[in-house]
Design a protein around this motif. Structure first.
Motif, PDB file in Angstrom:
ATOM      1  N   SER A   2      15.601 -51.367 -12.754  1.00 56.48           N
ATOM      2  CA  SER A   2      15.118 -52.626 -13.320  1.00 56.48           C
ATOM      3  C   SER A   2      15.171 -52.586 -14.840  1.00 56.48           C
ATOM      4  O   SER A   2      15.023 -51.542 -15.448  1.00 56.48           O
ATOM      5  CB  SER A   2      13.680 -52.840 -12.863  1.00 56.48           C
ATOM      6  OG  SER A   2      13.268 -54.109 -13.233  1.00 56.48           O
ATOM      7  N   GLU A  63      10.639 -59.371 -15.082  1.00 56.66           N
ATOM      8  CA  GLU A  63      11.178 -58.043 -14.805  1.00 56.66           C
ATOM      9  C   GLU A  63      10.557 -57.012 -15.747  1.00 56.66           C
ATOM     10  O   GLU A  63      10.267 -55.884 -15.345  1.00 56.66           O
ATOM     11  CB  GLU A  63      12.703 -58.091 -14.978  1.00 56.66           C
ATOM     12  CG  GLU A  63      13.422 -57.330 -13.902  1.00 56.66           C
ATOM     13  CD  GLU A  63      14.925 -57.333 -14.072  1.00 56.66           C
ATOM     14  OE1 GLU A  63      15.511 -58.387 -14.374  1.00 56.66           O
ATOM     15  OE2 GLU A  63      15.511 -56.243 -13.893  1.00 56.66           O
ATOM     16  N   GLU A  68      10.674 -55.316 -10.065  1.00 55.97           N
ATOM     17  CA  GLU A  68      11.712 -56.031  -9.305  1.00 55.97           C
ATOM     18  C   GLU A  68      11.150 -57.001  -8.269  1.00 55.97           C
ATOM     19  O   GLU A  68      11.875 -57.847  -7.762  1.00 55.97           O
ATOM     20  CB  GLU A  68      12.627 -55.025  -8.607  1.00 55.97           C
ATOM     21  CG  GLU A  68      13.454 -54.210  -9.574  1.00 55.97           C
ATOM     22  CD  GLU A  68      14.344 -53.203  -8.884  1.00 55.97           C
ATOM     23  OE1 GLU A  68      14.776 -53.432  -7.741  1.00 55.97           O
ATOM     24  OE2 GLU A  68      14.603 -52.154  -9.504  1.00 55.97           O
ATOM     25  N   SER A  69       9.884 -56.848  -7.892  1.00 53.45           N
ATOM     26  CA  SER A  69       9.252 -57.750  -6.921  1.00 53.45           C
ATOM     27  C   SER A  69       8.306 -58.669  -7.675  1.00 53.45           C
ATOM     28  O   SER A  69       7.388 -58.196  -8.357  1.00 53.45           O
ATOM     29  CB  SER A  69       8.452 -56.943  -5.882  1.00 53.45           C
ATOM     30  OG  SER A  69       9.328 -56.223  -5.056  1.00 53.45           O
ATOM     31  N   ARG A  82       1.853 -51.110  -8.012  1.00 54.24           N
ATOM     32  CA  ARG A  82       3.170 -50.912  -7.399  1.00 54.24           C
ATOM     33  C   ARG A  82       3.060 -50.541  -5.911  1.00 54.24           C
ATOM     34  O   ARG A  82       3.784 -51.057  -5.067  1.00 54.24           O
ATOM     35  CB  ARG A  82       3.902 -49.804  -8.158  1.00 54.24           C
ATOM     36  CG  ARG A  82       5.396 -49.874  -8.055  1.00 54.24           C
ATOM     37  CD  ARG A  82       6.032 -49.260  -9.261  1.00 54.24           C
ATOM     38  NE  ARG A  82       5.876 -50.136 -10.419  1.00 54.24           N
ATOM     39  CZ  ARG A  82       6.876 -50.666 -11.090  1.00 54.24           C
ATOM     40  NH1 ARG A  82       8.102 -50.412 -10.732  1.00 54.24           N
ATOM     41  NH2 ARG A  82       6.676 -51.449 -12.120  1.00 54.24           N
ATOM     42  N   GLY A 113      13.775 -57.598  -5.114  1.00 55.67           N
ATOM     43  CA  GLY A 113      12.898 -56.423  -4.950  1.00 55.67           C
ATOM     44  C   GLY A 113      12.401 -56.301  -3.512  1.00 55.67           C
ATOM     45  O   GLY A 113      12.616 -55.268  -2.853  1.00 55.67           O
ATOM     46  N   GLU A 117      13.420 -53.430  -0.459  1.00 53.91           N
ATOM     47  CA  GLU A 117      12.358 -52.601   0.133  1.00 53.91           C
ATOM     48  C   GLU A 117      12.295 -52.819   1.648  1.00 53.91           C
ATOM     49  O   GLU A 117      12.216 -51.871   2.425  1.00 53.91           O
ATOM     50  CB  GLU A 117      11.014 -52.974  -0.525  1.00 53.91           C
ATOM     51  CG  GLU A 117       9.859 -52.092  -0.134  1.00 53.91           C
ATOM     52  CD  GLU A 117      10.042 -50.631  -0.531  1.00 53.91           C
ATOM     53  OE1 GLU A 117      10.658 -50.352  -1.575  1.00 53.91           O
ATOM     54  OE2 GLU A 117       9.585 -49.756   0.241  1.00 53.91           O
TER      55      GLU A 117
END
Ligand SMILES: C[S@@+](CC[C@H](N)C(=O)[O-])C[C@H]1O[C@@H](n2cnc3c(N)ncnc32)[C@H](O)[C@@H]1O
Length: 346
Positions: A2, A63, A68-69, A82, A113, A117
């Motif tokens: 990222s 970002e 990323e999420s 996180r 993101g 995952e």
């Protein structure tokens, strides 16, 4: 990886908008909103322009600060932001009963993101649907880095009108994205159409809760700060989303505001009284540093004119979200699972 540095933040600012046009895009974006005289009907009629301008302007900030999420999460004590974000994504995959080989749709996927995952967690192929070109370009680059570019892809389209055949996906999810839809029933009907019969749609929705009083001036201001700060035409109440889900044809398997039982409030990372080293950039000190850095980058011409104004409306967003969370009138995690019946008579 990222984008993490100040120069990455500056270079991505404005997304697909030409650097010289960023200031006028900020002007136009702000005018859609109540505090600048804008009206809900105009925001709904022009939702594609408003939402795309918003994400072109803010993606780089997201970002930089969030990773990323681009979503919140309920959180346990001792859990990092996180970790809670990843767990929230795993929870969704489990609720959907994802199995290896399933073909899954992520509606409003950001830079992917959650898509990466969830694909790695469940060995599924996930298609990310997004109407923002800049985010898709970032998502593709990050998919290559993560090694999921052969199994996962992106499609640029509006979730109100999806370019997929009916009965196509084994599962569909949306994380804090369908709040951008001008009409929830229309959006959920499209999701219903592309989902295979007997399969499920799950979402985390941004909603005003039942404690929201539309005649209370303070509540109205919080709602309008959330709208301008987040590119939203109108934040719906939880019951409106539930009704829309049923009207679209879904059988409701589960629904709950997950914020209610979260031991650590979801808005804590943005609360000015909170300090955290692991999510330092989101804290009051971190945001002050970012503000001054953006001012300096704009002054020397490394960030486009208008960048400070973007930072200012994101600050408004943070305040609106924290106030809305503290007063229990807003939630970013109204969660539901809906099943498409096997036949229309079921
Ligand atoms: C808050 S972000 C969430 C992104 C992602 N779900 C995540 O959690 O990282 C909302 C996303 O919805 C997308 N979006 C908004 N309106 C859309 C539309 N009409 N069609 C497709 N995507 C849309 C935006 O471009 C953005 O990527």
């Amino acid at each position: 990886m990222s984008k993490a540095g100040a120069l990455d933040l500056a270079s991505g600012l404005g997304g697909k908008i030409a650097k010289d046009d960023v200031l006028s895009a900020v002007d136009k974006y702000e005018k859609y909103h109540v505090c600048y005289g804008g009206e809900e009907e105009e925001r709904k009629a022009n939702y594609t322009d408003m939402v795309n301008k918003y994400y072109d302007l803010v993606t780089s900030f997201y970002e930089y600060g969030w990773g990323e999420s681009f979503h919140f999460a309920p959180r346990w004590k001792g859990e990092s932001l996180r970790e809670s974000i990843k767990r929230h994504e795993h929870f969704l995959a489990l609720q959907l009963g994802l199995r290896p080989g399933h073909k899954v749709l992520d509606v409003g996927c950001g830079i992917g993101g959650p898509l990466r995952e969830i694909a790695q967690f469940s060995f599924t192929s996930v298609t990310g649907l997004n109407n923002n070109e800049y985010q898709i370009a970032r998502g593709k680059a990050l998919n290559r880095v993560a090694g999921v570019d052969r199994t996962c892809d992106f499609v640029k389209a509006d979730f109100m009108n999806m370019p997929f055949p009916e009965n196509h996906f084994d599962a569909v999810y949306a994380i804090e994205a369908t709040c951008h839809a001008p009409d929830a029933v229309g959006c959920y009907k499209e999701i219903f159409r592309v989902l295979k019969p007997g399969q499920c749609f799950a979402a985390y929705e941004w909603c005003m809760t039942e404690s929201y009083d539309p005649s209370n001036a303070e509540h109205q201001k919080i709602k309008s700060d959330i709208e301008i700060g987040n590119g939203l035409p109108d934040v719906r109440v939880t019951t409106q989303c539930l009704d829309a889900l049923k009207k679209a044809g879904f059988e409701v398997l589960f629904e709950k505001d997950l914020a209610v039982d979260s031991p650590v409030p979801w808005y804590l990372p943005l609360d000015k009284s909170h300090f955290s080293l692991s999510s330092f950039r989101l804290t009051a000190v971190g945001r002050m540093i970012t503000k001054n850095m953006v001012k300096a980058l704009e002054y020397v011409g490394l960030a486009p004119q208008g960048s400070q104004r973007v930072q200012a409306f994101l600050e408004k967003a943070a305040e609106g979200l924290v106030d809305g969370g503290k007063k229990d009138i807003f939630t970013p995690m109204y969660f539901f699972v809906g099943r498409k019946p096997l036949s229309s008579s079921q």
